[in-house]
Write a protein that holds these residues in place. Structure first.
Motif, short mmCIF file in Angstrom:
data_model
loop_
_atom_site.label_atom_id
_atom_site.label_comp_id
_atom_site.label_asym_id
_atom_site.label_seq_id
_atom_site.Cartn_x
_atom_site.Cartn_y
_atom_site.Cartn_z
N ALA A 260 4.17 -4.34 8.33
CA ALA A 260 5.32 -3.55 7.87
C ALA A 260 6.43 -4.54 7.52
O ALA A 260 6.56 -5.58 8.16
N CYS A 261 7.21 -4.21 6.49
CA CYS A 261 8.27 -5.11 6.03
C CYS A 261 9.58 -4.77 6.73
O CYS A 261 9.88 -3.59 6.97
N LYS B 35 0.82 -1.22 0.00
CA LYS B 35 0.00 0.00 0.00
C LYS B 35 0.85 1.27 0.00
O LYS B 35 0.42 2.31 -0.47
N ALA B 36 2.06 1.18 0.58
CA ALA B 36 2.97 2.33 0.57
C ALA B 36 4.40 1.82 0.69
O ALA B 36 4.66 0.84 1.38
N ALA B 37 5.31 2.49 -0.02
CA ALA B 37 6.73 2.11 0.06
C ALA B 37 7.55 3.39 0.02
O ALA B 37 7.18 4.35 -0.66
N GLU C 256 1.49 4.79 4.84
CA GLU C 256 2.71 5.54 4.49
C GLU C 256 3.56 5.82 5.73
O GLU C 256 4.77 5.99 5.64
N LYS C 257 2.91 5.84 6.88
CA LYS C 257 3.66 6.05 8.13
C LYS C 257 4.21 4.72 8.64
O LYS C 257 5.36 4.63 9.09
N ALA C 258 3.39 3.68 8.55
CA ALA C 258 3.84 2.34 9.00
C ALA C 258 5.07 1.89 8.22
O ALA C 258 5.97 1.25 8.75
N VAL D 291 1.05 -4.97 12.24
CA VAL D 291 0.99 -3.64 12.86
C VAL D 291 -0.46 -3.23 13.09
O VAL D 291 -1.39 -3.78 12.49
N ASP D 292 -0.63 -2.22 13.93
CA ASP D 292 -1.94 -1.67 14.27
C ASP D 292 -2.58 -1.08 13.01
O ASP D 292 -1.98 -0.24 12.33
#
Ligand code: NAD
Ligand code: ZN
Ligand code: ZN
Length: 374
Positions: A92-93, A43-45, A169-171, A162-163
């Motif tokens: 999160a990766c 979803k975000a990187a 984008e923050k995670a 994660v929560d």
């Protein structure tokens, strides 16, 4: 399944990358997850200097390689023998997968996992397998993740649940910049309340170290970079003093202003010159920590006697000496309480198609974390 992915096909292309286009957006084949693996929708990187180091040849890796490692996404499909995740979980990766069984893993040092190091260098998943292809051609994985893609198959041990309240984008930031920077301060150096700190190199990792030092109770934080935009950002985030190390007297200036140097200094640029500054502004009895990943040929020298007669410590820090499953939830909790405002690292958003331009931005040095949203 077919995925859209950012594939690096040549190493060492000339910048600007928007012109030389070393990264190609391709439709490639992603195999289903095997035993111990998970399919995630990215979803975000975010763009990290360690990706740039593969592109420019500082950190040689096998090509073609699907780049990207700092990311967050949603679990879509679960392979055999994965019992602790559900479809729909947010993750999160982490850029070093850890097997849990080798010597370093048993010692509680998963950043040094032996099979994890082998698979990351080879461009495979932790299992040694590869799930990315373009026709008959194998595409290598980057750090077990390959996050500049709409989907990825990763080892269960490359992701942390994660929560769901934390935006993707923050995670994403926590899996590399945040665990590296904050972990260098609280794990590798384990700074003491009230100690004095310097951070040299103020990118995603360095600014995370700065925020980690504030959270850990440093009384005085000197921030150093060669880029004025970064010095301004560091000041806004809470640095007590900032210095531009393009100034050739910077070492004398900082040593004088701090009465002989700081208790702990962190080199987070990945440049020999930055490590020289960090070592030189560490006080007698102090500790210098580096997170930098320069070209393997780069050497650093220092006055031998200073180590002994000044009881100095020089330490390397990989993945912030973290245990990701322990530390990412801790750092995220601090973030949610506004005590670790790492979202302030995000300076730019780009699309997958703009990736070459994104790395030009990162190389220029004005941006901290550049986020790609899917
Ligand atoms: N140890 C780890 O586990 C780990 C994890 C992630 C990244 N890294 C490495 O950490 C380093 C930083 O990564 P990043 O993503 O934050 O990079 P970045 O490109 O976002 O930031 C680097 C910063 O260093 C500054 N800089 C460059 N040369 C300098 C010098 N001589 N003196 C002072 N400042 C200088 C730049 O202006 C920039 O602000 C890289 O080497 C990266 O590969 C290591
Ligand atoms: Zn990284
Ligand atoms: Zn291991």
């Amino acid at each position: 399944m077919q995925i859209k992915s950012a594939v690096l096909r040549e190493i060492g292309a000339e910048a600007p990358y928007e012109k030389s286009q070393p990264i190609h957006i391709e439709t490639i084949e992603l195999d289903p997850p095997e035993k111990g693996e998970v399919l995630i929708q990215i979803k975000a990187a975010s763009l990290c200097h360690s990706d740039l180091s593969v592109i420019n040849g500082s950190r040689p890796r096998p090509v073609p390689m699907a780049l990207g490692h700092e990311a967050a996404g949603i679990v879509v499909e679960i392979g055999d023998d994965v019992f602790d995740l559900e479809v729909g979980d947010h993750v999160a990766c982490v850029f070093v997968p850890s097997c849990g069984h080798c010597g370093p893993c048993r010692e509680g040092r998963p950043a040094l996992c032996e099979p994890g190091a082998v698979s990351n260098t080879a461009g495979t998943l932790l299992s040694g397998g590869n799930r990315l292809h373009s026709g008959t051609e194998t595409i290598n994985h980057h750090l077990g993740v390959s996050a500049f893609s709409d989907h990825a198959v990763v080892s269960r041990n490359s992701i942390i649940k994660v929560d769901k309240e934390i935006p993707f984008e923050k995670a994403a930031l926590f899996g590399c910049a945040v665990i590296t920077g904050v972990g260098a301060v609280v794990n590798t150096a384990a700074i003491k309340l009230g100690s004095t700190v310097a951070v040299v190199g103020l990118g995603g990792v360095g600014l995370s170290a700065l925020l980690g030092a504030i959270a850990a109770g440093a009384s005085h934080i000197v921030a150093v970079d060669i880029n004025e935009t970064k010095l301004k950002q560091a000041k806004e985030l809470g640095a007590t003093e900032v210095y531009n190390s393009k100034n050739e007297n910077v070492i004398e200036q900082i040593r004088k202003a701090t009465g002989g140097g700081l208790d702990y200094t962190f080199e987070t640029a990945g440049a020999v010159q930055a490590l020289e500054v960090a070592y030189s502004i560490t006080k007698r009895g102090g500790t210098t920590v580096t997170t930098g990943l320069p070209h393997p040929d780069n050497k650093f020298s220092f006055p031998y006697v200073s180590l002994t007669a000044e009881e100095r410590t020089l330490k390397g820090s990989y993945v912030g000496s973290c245990v990701p499953s322990r530390d990412i939830p801790r750092y995220m909790s601090l973030f949610q309480q506004n005590r670790l405002p790492v979202d302030k690292l995000i300076t730019d958003f780009i699309t997958l198609d703009e990736i070459n331009k994104g790395f030009d931005l990162l190389a220029k040095g004005d941006s901290s974390r550049i986020i790609m949203k899917f």
